[in-house]
Motif scaffolding. Structure first.
Motif, PDB file in Angstrom:
ATOM      1  N   GLN A  38     -42.046 -23.238 -63.882  1.00 32.64           N
ATOM      2  CA  GLN A  38     -42.109 -24.317 -62.889  1.00 32.64           C
ATOM      3  C   GLN A  38     -43.047 -25.455 -63.278  1.00 32.64           C
ATOM      4  OE1 GLN A  38     -39.883 -24.204 -60.430  1.00 32.64           O
ATOM      5  NE2 GLN A  38     -39.281 -22.288 -61.398  1.00 32.64           N
ATOM      6  N   PHE A  39     -43.632 -25.379 -64.481  1.00 40.14           N
ATOM      7  CA  PHE A  39     -44.585 -26.406 -64.906  1.00 40.14           C
ATOM      8  C   PHE A  39     -43.901 -27.729 -65.243  1.00 40.14           C
ATOM      9  CE2 PHE A  39     -46.833 -22.431 -65.935  1.00 40.14           C
ATOM     10  CZ  PHE A  39     -47.930 -22.610 -65.107  1.00 40.14           C
ATOM     11  N   ILE A  40     -42.642 -27.662 -65.608  1.00 42.08           N
ATOM     12  CA  ILE A  40     -41.860 -28.864 -65.911  1.00 42.08           C
ATOM     13  C   ILE A  40     -40.566 -28.767 -65.117  1.00 42.08           C
ATOM     14  CG2 ILE A  40     -40.609 -30.130 -67.708  1.00 42.08           C
ATOM     15  CD1 ILE A  40     -42.631 -29.197 -69.723  1.00 42.08           C
ATOM     16  N   SER A  41     -40.180 -29.846 -64.492  1.00 38.96           N
ATOM     17  CA  SER A  41     -38.958 -29.827 -63.683  1.00 38.96           C
ATOM     18  C   SER A  41     -37.719 -29.729 -64.569  1.00 38.96           C
ATOM     19  CB  SER A  41     -38.870 -31.090 -62.823  1.00 38.96           C
ATOM     20  OG  SER A  41     -38.561 -32.209 -63.631  1.00 38.96           O
ATOM     21  N   GLU A  42     -36.615 -29.302 -63.980  1.00 40.15           N
ATOM     22  CA  GLU A  42     -35.348 -29.206 -64.710  1.00 40.15           C
ATOM     23  C   GLU A  42     -34.968 -30.575 -65.268  1.00 40.15           C
ATOM     24  OE1 GLU A  42     -32.403 -26.904 -66.339  1.00 40.15           O
ATOM     25  OE2 GLU A  42     -34.079 -26.224 -65.138  1.00 40.15           O
ATOM     26  N   HIS A  43     -35.179 -31.610 -64.481  1.00 37.76           N
ATOM     27  CA  HIS A  43     -34.866 -32.975 -64.911  1.00 37.76           C
ATOM     28  C   HIS A  43     -35.698 -33.365 -66.138  1.00 37.76           C
ATOM     29  CE1 HIS A  43     -33.623 -37.140 -64.644  1.00 37.76           C
ATOM     30  NE2 HIS A  43     -34.897 -37.506 -64.633  1.00 37.76           N
ATOM     31  N   GLN A  44     -36.994 -33.055 -66.110  1.00 38.74           N
ATOM     32  CA  GLN A  44     -37.860 -33.358 -67.247  1.00 38.74           C
ATOM     33  C   GLN A  44     -37.425 -32.602 -68.499  1.00 38.74           C
ATOM     34  OE1 GLN A  44     -41.525 -32.271 -65.176  1.00 38.74           O
ATOM     35  NE2 GLN A  44     -42.362 -34.294 -65.693  1.00 38.74           N
ATOM     36  N   ARG A  45     -37.067 -31.324 -68.331  1.00 37.04           N
ATOM     37  CA  ARG A  45     -36.595 -30.531 -69.475  1.00 37.04           C
ATOM     38  C   ARG A  45     -35.348 -31.163 -70.082  1.00 37.04           C
ATOM     39  NH1 ARG A  45     -38.748 -26.058 -66.505  1.00 37.04           N
ATOM     40  NH2 ARG A  45     -36.920 -25.875 -65.183  1.00 37.04           N
ATOM     41  N   GLU A  46     -34.407 -31.550 -69.231  1.00 39.07           N
ATOM     42  CA  GLU A  46     -33.169 -32.161 -69.718  1.00 39.07           C
ATOM     43  C   GLU A  46     -33.449 -33.482 -70.431  1.00 39.07           C
ATOM     44  OE1 GLU A  46     -29.902 -32.397 -66.964  1.00 39.07           O
ATOM     45  OE2 GLU A  46     -30.300 -30.361 -66.238  1.00 39.07           O
ATOM     46  N   ASP A 105     -28.165 -23.406 -74.229  1.00 42.04           N
ATOM     47  CA  ASP A 105     -29.006 -22.362 -74.829  1.00 42.04           C
ATOM     48  C   ASP A 105     -30.449 -22.856 -74.930  1.00 42.04           C
ATOM     49  OD1 ASP A 105     -26.868 -20.568 -75.279  1.00 42.04           O
ATOM     50  OD2 ASP A 105     -26.543 -21.287 -77.332  1.00 42.04           O
ATOM     51  N   MET A 106     -30.609 -24.063 -75.440  1.00 40.94           N
ATOM     52  CA  MET A 106     -31.953 -24.625 -75.615  1.00 40.94           C
ATOM     53  C   MET A 106     -32.624 -24.865 -74.269  1.00 40.94           C
ATOM     54  SD  MET A 106     -31.441 -27.203 -78.841  1.00 40.94           S
ATOM     55  CE  MET A 106     -29.770 -27.759 -78.501  1.00 40.94           C
ATOM     56  N   LEU A 107     -31.858 -25.331 -73.309  1.00 34.32           N
ATOM     57  CA  LEU A 107     -32.393 -25.585 -71.976  1.00 34.32           C
ATOM     58  C   LEU A 107     -32.858 -24.280 -71.328  1.00 34.32           C
ATOM     59  CD1 LEU A 107     -32.802 -28.114 -70.288  1.00 34.32           C
ATOM     60  CD2 LEU A 107     -30.576 -27.701 -69.243  1.00 34.32           C
ATOM     61  N   ASP A 108     -32.112 -23.217 -71.510  1.00 37.34           N
ATOM     62  CA  ASP A 108     -32.491 -21.912 -70.960  1.00 37.34           C
ATOM     63  C   ASP A 108     -33.809 -21.423 -71.547  1.00 37.34           C
ATOM     64  OD1 ASP A 108     -30.208 -21.866 -69.393  1.00 37.34           O
ATOM     65  OD2 ASP A 108     -29.113 -20.490 -70.722  1.00 37.34           O
ATOM     66  N   VAL A 109     -33.974 -21.543 -72.859  1.00 37.40           N
ATOM     67  CA  VAL A 109     -35.220 -21.112 -73.492  1.00 37.40           C
ATOM     68  C   VAL A 109     -36.378 -21.985 -73.023  1.00 37.40           C
ATOM     69  CG1 VAL A 109     -36.474 -20.894 -75.688  1.00 37.40           C
ATOM     70  CG2 VAL A 109     -34.123 -20.065 -75.499  1.00 37.40           C
ATOM     71  N   LEU A 110     -36.139 -23.261 -72.953  1.00 42.50           N
ATOM     72  CA  LEU A 110     -37.182 -24.178 -72.477  1.00 42.50           C
ATOM     73  C   LEU A 110     -37.589 -23.826 -71.053  1.00 42.50           C
ATOM     74  CD1 LEU A 110     -38.891 -26.564 -73.338  1.00 42.50           C
ATOM     75  CD2 LEU A 110     -37.043 -28.087 -72.639  1.00 42.50           C
ATOM     76  N   HIS A 111     -36.624 -23.471 -70.233  1.00 45.72           N
ATOM     77  CA  HIS A 111     -36.932 -23.052 -68.860  1.00 45.72           C
ATOM     78  C   HIS A 111     -37.768 -21.774 -68.864  1.00 45.72           C
ATOM     79  CE1 HIS A 111     -36.229 -20.930 -65.050  1.00 45.72           C
ATOM     80  NE2 HIS A 111     -36.380 -22.142 -64.544  1.00 45.72           N
ATOM     81  N   ASP A 112     -37.374 -20.804 -69.698  1.00 46.46           N
ATOM     82  CA  ASP A 112     -38.135 -19.556 -69.788  1.00 46.46           C
ATOM     83  C   ASP A 112     -39.581 -19.821 -70.200  1.00 46.46           C
ATOM     84  OD1 ASP A 112     -35.828 -18.156 -69.145  1.00 46.46           O
ATOM     85  OD2 ASP A 112     -35.458 -17.466 -71.204  1.00 46.46           O
ATOM     86  N   LEU A 113     -39.770 -20.762 -71.114  1.00 42.54           N
ATOM     87  CA  LEU A 113     -41.110 -21.036 -71.635  1.00 42.54           C
ATOM     88  C   LEU A 113     -41.969 -21.858 -70.679  1.00 42.54           C
ATOM     89  CD1 LEU A 113     -40.235 -21.818 -75.353  1.00 42.54           C
ATOM     90  CD2 LEU A 113     -41.405 -19.791 -74.465  1.00 42.54           C
ATOM     91  N   THR A 114     -41.349 -22.742 -69.915  1.00 46.20           N
ATOM     92  CA  THR A 114     -42.137 -23.645 -69.072  1.00 46.20           C
ATOM     93  C   THR A 114     -42.177 -23.248 -67.605  1.00 46.20           C
ATOM     94  OG1 THR A 114     -40.252 -25.106 -68.685  1.00 46.20           O
ATOM     95  CG2 THR A 114     -41.693 -25.620 -70.576  1.00 46.20           C
TER      96      THR A 114
END
Length: 174
Positions: A126-134, A115-124
């Motif tokens: 392509q500015f931050i990679s999936e790996h960086q978000r995780e 859930d948190m990863l999805d919101v973080l993706h929505d907010l960022t």
């Protein structure tokens, strides 16, 4: 409640005001009703997701798709209750409850890593990679005493949010 502000009675206003825990004054409720009627183009007493997307500021919000699940089909009373989290009169608790609802994709009262990863993706985007978000999310969870498998309830989420905003800011501006 009808489609014009003249059809909103004093009783309706007071009922809505009570329903939203007095987050809005009576005049603000009348203004919100006028806006609601503008959005309710077919006059059915409910605002659809499509009608919400007609508001440019809403349509460009990175969380608009997530918010649509909360908004689609609201009547006026529910519309005001939804907006009450944005009122300066809303309590911190009300604001946190709203944030948890935004993150909690299945509505079970618990926020997962995904859930948190999805919101973080929505907010960022392509500015931050999936790996960086995780990485950021894992680190923040660990520092708050949780793991990727933790299910955060309201009290946990308060603790998490403080660290989350700090680390997200650092990662985003690195």
């Amino acid at each position: 409640m009808g489609n014009t502000s003249s059809m909103l009675t004093q009783y309706d206003i007071e009922e809505v005001q009570q329903h939203c825990n007095n987050a809005f004054s009576q005049q603000e409720i009348v203004s919100l009703y006028e806006r609601f009627c503008q959005l309710d183009r077919n006059g059915g007493g409910f605002v659809s997701g499509e009608e919400f997307l007609s508001v440019p500021e809403f349509a460009v919000n990175p969380l608009s798709q997530r918010l649509l699940t909360m908004l689609d089909g609201l009547n006026f009373k529910e519309f005001v209750a939804f907006l009450s989290a944005f009122s300066p009169r809303a309590t911190v608790q009300q604001k946190i409850e709203f944030i948890v609802k935004v993150y909690d994709s299945d509505g079970n009262g618990k926020v997962t890593f995904n859930d948190m990863l999805d919101v973080l993706h929505d907010l960022t985007g392509q500015f931050i990679s999936e790996h960086q978000r995780e990485q950021v999310l894992t680190k923040v969870l660990e520092e708050a005493g949780y793991t990727k498998e933790s299910l955060l309830v309201m009290s946990d989420f308060v603790k998490f949010l403080a660290l989350y905003s700090h680390y997200f800011w650092k990662a985003y501006h690195a």
